[in-house]
Design an enzyme around this catalytic site. Sequence first.
Site, PDB file in Angstrom:
ATOM      1  N   ARG A 268      27.969  31.602  -3.197  1.00  0.00           N
ATOM      2  CA  ARG A 268      27.137  32.025  -4.320  1.00  0.00           C
ATOM      3  C   ARG A 268      25.852  31.196  -4.381  1.00  0.00           C
ATOM      4  NH1 ARG A 268      31.467  33.449  -7.930  1.00  0.00           N
ATOM      5  NH2 ARG A 268      33.368  33.596  -6.687  1.00  0.00           N
TER       6      ARG A 268
ATOM      7  N   ARG B  97      41.162  39.384  -3.151  1.00  0.00           N
ATOM      8  CA  ARG B  97      39.788  39.832  -2.946  1.00  0.00           C
ATOM      9  C   ARG B  97      39.380  39.594  -1.491  1.00  0.00           C
ATOM     10  NH1 ARG B  97      36.178  37.737  -7.934  1.00  0.00           N
ATOM     11  NH2 ARG B  97      36.333  35.710  -6.920  1.00  0.00           N
TER      12      ARG B  97
ATOM     13  N   GLY C 193      37.799  28.055 -10.301  1.00  0.00           N
ATOM     14  CA  GLY C 193      38.737  27.574 -11.299  1.00  0.00           C
ATOM     15  C   GLY C 193      40.047  28.330 -11.337  1.00  0.00           C
TER      16      GLY C 193
ATOM     17  N   ASP D 224      26.228  31.374 -10.772  1.00  0.00           N
ATOM     18  CA  ASP D 224      27.461  31.181 -10.002  1.00  0.00           C
ATOM     19  C   ASP D 224      28.182  32.500  -9.761  1.00  0.00           C
ATOM     20  OD1 ASP D 224      27.849  30.593 -12.960  1.00  0.00           O
ATOM     21  OD2 ASP D 224      29.925  30.924 -12.372  1.00  0.00           O
TER      22      ASP D 224
END
Length: 495
Positions: free
Chosen positions: A193, A186, A102, A262
């Site tokens: 996941r 990152r 998101g 998640d």
Amino acid sequence: MTSHQALAAPAQAPLVAGWRNGFAALGPAFFTELRPTPLPAPHWVGASDDVAALLGLPEGWQQRDDALQSFTGNALPPGSRPLASVYSGHQFGVWAGQLGDGRAILLGEVETPAHGGQELQLKGCGRTPYSRMGDGRAVLRSSIREFLCSEAMHALGIPTTRALCVTGSPAPVAREEIETAAVVTRVAPSFIRFGHFEHFAARGQQAELRRLADYVIDRYYPECRDGANPCAALLRAVSERTAALMARWQAVGFCHGVMNTDNMSILGLTIDYGPFQFLDAFDPGHICNHSDAQGRYAFDRQPGVAWWNLLCLAQAMLPLIGEVETARAALSTYEGVFAAEFLRRMRAKLGLQQPREGDGALVDALLRLLAAGRVDYTIFWRRLSHAVAAGDFEPVRDLFADRAAFDAWLLSYEELLALEDQALVADLMLNTNPGFVLRNHLGEQAIRAAKLGDFSELQTLQKLLARPFDEHPGHEAHAGFPPEWASTISISCSS
């Protein structure tokens, strides 16, 4: 010399070379391709030289404007293919349906000199089709916390996603108050996941589910191909990695705070740093996430929650595995792996090199003592390490109101300690028990300064946390007890 005769400026080396897009090859059912949303007037907040070296970035990369723009989402590195992935999951134990990236966009994957493929993801770079009611942004506060903790966990030897850099912008972002925007770059071999598997299982998309499993096995768990049921072998491997990760968290006193399915890495990495905390006073029932009203993700519940999440993963993978009993068997080693790894790590914290029958009872008794006295977890272990080195336990006794109870435990400990190679014990302990962890108040101090444009405290913390087992003379305050106001810091899912 005329202008047309002037020598051309030497071409810059590519910022990131060798892009490939393994996840994108899975097909459009797995993601939406889109560009990040630009931010105005970006600036550097912090960067990790270690991660830059891992990625093979060129020397002086942080002085380049294309780096600042690329890692803010204002420009795309040539060869990248930005996308947001879709997944589903259970949040606080309740099926949440479709979720997805998101506020994160995957730029792609690069082949690194020594660590294979590494994916680069920008967190906080704008809305995606999976943002639901969110704005797709991250704030400076949470971005600094994630940046520092990612690198701190790596230095502690705990599997984790990494963080290359944080960039900031004056763009306003509404949370509990108006804050400013930031982006974290990152880095991980994969951001897949448990929820990716749950998504396709819930929708009955078995072809996509199998494609995902095959991709994960072939890329990250090739040894699972050797058996009769590769997907069952994958489930077992993920279960055992997760168990080992939980043991590492518990041993160092790390609370994740929001262990939704998640937020669980298929590679057994610590992922999605939000309302995390390193314990101050040892409280097994500590809840670090102020959004967690029921205490589902309390510190002592983390190993059990991970097991529950693995059951969700097993349910999602059942169409690929076949029999329920086969899936159960694949998960059957979780408890044993966790218990053995946790005891191994606690032995090392105590300087005990050889397993002995009384080790488990000694550890259990100590943890009860620490909980009863609400003893500072990190300071206890560091003082114990120094006490063993110096042969003086008085500074450790000072931590306990019930000194008699500690003295009784100490007698049992010293009996086991006497059986060890004394030349190795202190070094083992000092290289196992950190003096420096990212306590909430330390992060808060760095954040407050950064909001005023002062990144010096962030840089100091970076250096200390990169070498958490060193002494760092002059920085004793960073390894000291938290101030009283630390208990008032509120960390929630919006952090």
